[in-house]
Enzyme design. Structure first.
Site, short mmCIF file in Angstrom:
data_model
loop_
_atom_site.label_atom_id
_atom_site.label_comp_id
_atom_site.label_asym_id
_atom_site.label_seq_id
_atom_site.Cartn_x
_atom_site.Cartn_y
_atom_site.Cartn_z
N ASN A 88 0.81 -1.22 0.00
CA ASN A 88 0.00 0.00 0.00
C ASN A 88 0.84 1.27 0.00
O ASN A 88 0.41 2.30 -0.51
CB ASN A 88 -0.92 -0.05 1.24
CG ASN A 88 -1.48 1.32 1.60
OD1 ASN A 88 -2.39 1.83 0.93
ND2 ASN A 88 -0.92 1.94 2.63
N GLN A 146 -2.84 11.68 -14.68
CA GLN A 146 -3.14 12.84 -13.84
C GLN A 146 -2.43 14.09 -14.33
O GLN A 146 -2.89 15.20 -14.15
CB GLN A 146 -2.72 12.55 -12.38
CG GLN A 146 -3.16 13.66 -11.43
CD GLN A 146 -2.81 13.36 -9.99
OE1 GLN A 146 -1.64 13.29 -9.61
NE2 GLN A 146 -3.83 13.16 -9.19
N TYR A 152 5.01 8.27 -10.43
CA TYR A 152 3.92 7.69 -9.64
C TYR A 152 2.97 6.90 -10.53
O TYR A 152 2.61 5.75 -10.23
CB TYR A 152 3.19 8.83 -8.92
CG TYR A 152 1.99 8.44 -8.09
CD1 TYR A 152 2.13 7.80 -6.86
CD2 TYR A 152 0.69 8.76 -8.52
CE1 TYR A 152 1.02 7.49 -6.09
CE2 TYR A 152 -0.42 8.45 -7.75
CZ TYR A 152 -0.25 7.81 -6.54
OH TYR A 152 -1.36 7.50 -5.77
N ALA A 183 -9.82 6.15 -6.01
CA ALA A 183 -9.72 7.39 -6.82
C ALA A 183 -9.53 8.59 -5.91
O ALA A 183 -8.47 9.22 -5.90
CB ALA A 183 -10.96 7.55 -7.70
N GLU A 184 -10.56 8.94 -5.13
CA GLU A 184 -10.52 10.17 -4.32
C GLU A 184 -10.84 9.82 -2.87
O GLU A 184 -12.00 9.63 -2.51
CB GLU A 184 -11.55 11.18 -4.85
CG GLU A 184 -11.48 11.44 -6.35
CD GLU A 184 -10.20 12.14 -6.79
OE1 GLU A 184 -9.61 12.90 -6.00
OE2 GLU A 184 -9.78 11.91 -7.95
P1 NAP Z 1 -0.89 8.57 3.06
O1 NAP Z 1 -2.01 9.34 3.62
O2 NAP Z 1 0.39 9.30 2.74
O3 NAP Z 1 -0.53 7.34 4.00
C1 NAP Z 1 0.49 6.47 3.58
C2 NAP Z 1 1.30 6.00 4.75
O4 NAP Z 1 2.39 5.24 4.19
C3 NAP Z 1 1.95 7.14 5.54
O5 NAP Z 1 1.97 6.82 6.91
C4 NAP Z 1 3.36 7.19 4.97
O6 NAP Z 1 4.31 7.73 5.89
C5 NAP Z 1 3.63 5.73 4.70
N1 NAP Z 1 4.65 5.51 3.68
C6 NAP Z 1 4.87 6.20 2.55
N2 NAP Z 1 5.90 5.68 1.86
C7 NAP Z 1 6.35 4.63 2.59
C8 NAP Z 1 7.36 3.66 2.40
N3 NAP Z 1 8.17 3.71 1.35
N4 NAP Z 1 7.52 2.69 3.33
C9 NAP Z 1 6.70 2.63 4.42
N5 NAP Z 1 5.73 3.52 4.65
C10 NAP Z 1 5.54 4.50 3.75
O7 NAP Z 1 -1.33 7.87 1.67
P2 NAP Z 1 -2.76 7.29 1.23
O8 NAP Z 1 -3.51 8.38 0.55
O9 NAP Z 1 -3.38 6.53 2.32
O10 NAP Z 1 -2.29 6.31 0.08
C11 NAP Z 1 -2.09 4.93 0.31
C12 NAP Z 1 -2.07 4.22 -1.03
O11 NAP Z 1 -3.29 4.48 -1.73
C13 NAP Z 1 -0.95 4.67 -1.96
O12 NAP Z 1 -0.42 3.58 -2.65
C14 NAP Z 1 -1.66 5.61 -2.93
O13 NAP Z 1 -1.05 5.64 -4.17
C15 NAP Z 1 -3.03 4.94 -3.02
N6 NAP Z 1 -4.08 5.85 -3.48
C16 NAP Z 1 -4.58 6.85 -2.66
C17 NAP Z 1 -5.58 7.69 -3.15
C18 NAP Z 1 -6.19 8.76 -2.31
O14 NAP Z 1 -7.12 9.41 -2.79
N7 NAP Z 1 -5.76 8.99 -1.09
C19 NAP Z 1 -6.05 7.53 -4.46
C20 NAP Z 1 -5.52 6.54 -5.24
C21 NAP Z 1 -4.53 5.69 -4.75
P3 NAP Z 1 4.72 9.30 5.70
O15 NAP Z 1 3.47 10.09 5.89
O16 NAP Z 1 5.77 9.52 6.73
O17 NAP Z 1 5.26 9.40 4.30
#
Ligand code: NAP
Length: 256
Positions: A88, A146, A152, A183-184
């Site tokens: 993730n 995007q 990414y 997505a969002e």
């Molecule tokens: P987030 O809010 O940044 O949470 C991600 C967590 O992972 C944070 O605690 C971050 O720590 C940690 N992290 C980042 N890089 C890391 C690494 N290399 N090793 C270990 N931990 C790491 O992100 P999120 O929005 O939940 O996204 C999670 C996943 O969903 C991602 O793969 C993202 O691409 C995908 N996604 C999210 C959305 C969305 O709308 N939010 C949409 C499409 C896809 P730090 O904060 O210290 O970096």
């Protein structure tokens, strides 16, 4: 529905905050044991407290193969088994064609897809024994683009391709591999991204209004619900799938 996840040991990269945090919380509620691989100190500790110790927080920002091998070994040393892997962790780091460089592009790929492969590689022997499941969290940007974020998006596309590739390779071991495509979702990463616009609140409102189902963002808990199902034996005949949990954002007509 009893997901029968009790005592299952599940690795969750980026499992302390946002979508990963919701998945870890959901696993704890189901009596499973999340191994939370995430540098976030406070949130990781909160989850271990919530689990009354029935969870492991490994404070690590995954990058190299050795990082991934190390966390798999720590999980095995503590629990002796791995029943699932949720890839993730990721960062939408804005390495574009114009605002970017070949070096930054390669680094973004390593940061966003390298450790998906590394964790699956090092956890494989344990997953063979448990006939476990792998879940890759991708993004709708893999299929819609995007703009200004080549690294990414290339990584997110690779995650979808690897989901099919691993699903095929791991058929003989009865290891299921699926991808979940959000997505969002309003998470800490999303909050940072929205702040990059001149009027963040207006922008958030504009995006929310375009989500076909109920004109709102998907919650991290709604993503987690599908993640738990896909990890569980209730999804025992689902493999190689890309499952969009996005209120219809990617596939339905957003002009309506
Ligand atoms: P987030 O809010 O940044 O949470 C991600 C967590 O992972 C944070 O605690 C971050 O720590 C940690 N992290 C980042 N890089 C890391 C690494 N290399 N090793 C270990 N931990 C790491 O992100 P999120 O929005 O939940 O996204 C999670 C996943 O969903 C991602 O793969 C993202 O691409 C995908 N996604 C999210 C959305 C969305 O709308 N939010 C949409 C499409 C896809 P730090 O904060 O210290 O970096």
């Amino acid at each position: 529905m009893d997901l029968q996840l009790q005592d299952k040991v599940i690795l969750v990269s980026g499992g302390a905050k946002g979508i990963g945090g919701a998945i870890s919380r959901g696993l704890i509620e189901e009596g499973a044991i999340p191994v939370i691989i995430d540098p976030s100190d406070v949130e990781g500790k909160e989850l271990v407290d919530l689990a009354k110790g029935k969870a492991l927080h490994l404070k690590k920002r995954l990058f190299s193969p050795a990082d991934a091998e190390g966390v798999v070994q720590e999980a095995l040393a503590k629990y002796g088994r791995i029943d699932g892997l949720v890839n993730n962790a990721g960062t939408n780091d804005g390495v574009g064609l114009e605002k970017g460089s070949p070096e930054a592009f390669l680094q973004s790929l390593e940061k966003n897809v390298g450790h998906y492969y590394f964790l699956a590689h090092y956890a494989l022997e344990a997953l063979k024994k448990s006939k476990g499941a792998i879940l890759n969290i991708s993004s709708k940007t893999a299929v819609t683009g995007q703009g200004n974020t080549s690294g990414y998006v290339a990584a997110k596309g690779a995650q979808l391709a690897l989901t099919r590739e691993w699903a095929v390779e791991l058929l003989p071991y009865h290891i299921r591999v699926n991808a979940l495509v959000p997505a969002e979702v309003y998470t800490p990463m999303y909050a940072t991204w929205i702040q990059s616009f001149p009027n963040p609140e207006e922008k958030l409102d504009e995006i929310s209004r375009r989500v076909p189902l109920q004109n709102r963002m998907t919650t991290a808990e709604e993503i987690a619900a599908m993640a738990l199902f896909l990890l569980s034996q209730k999804a025992s005949h689902i493999t190689g799938q890309h499952i969009f949990v996005d209120g219809g954002y990617t596939h339905l007509d957003r002009a309506l």
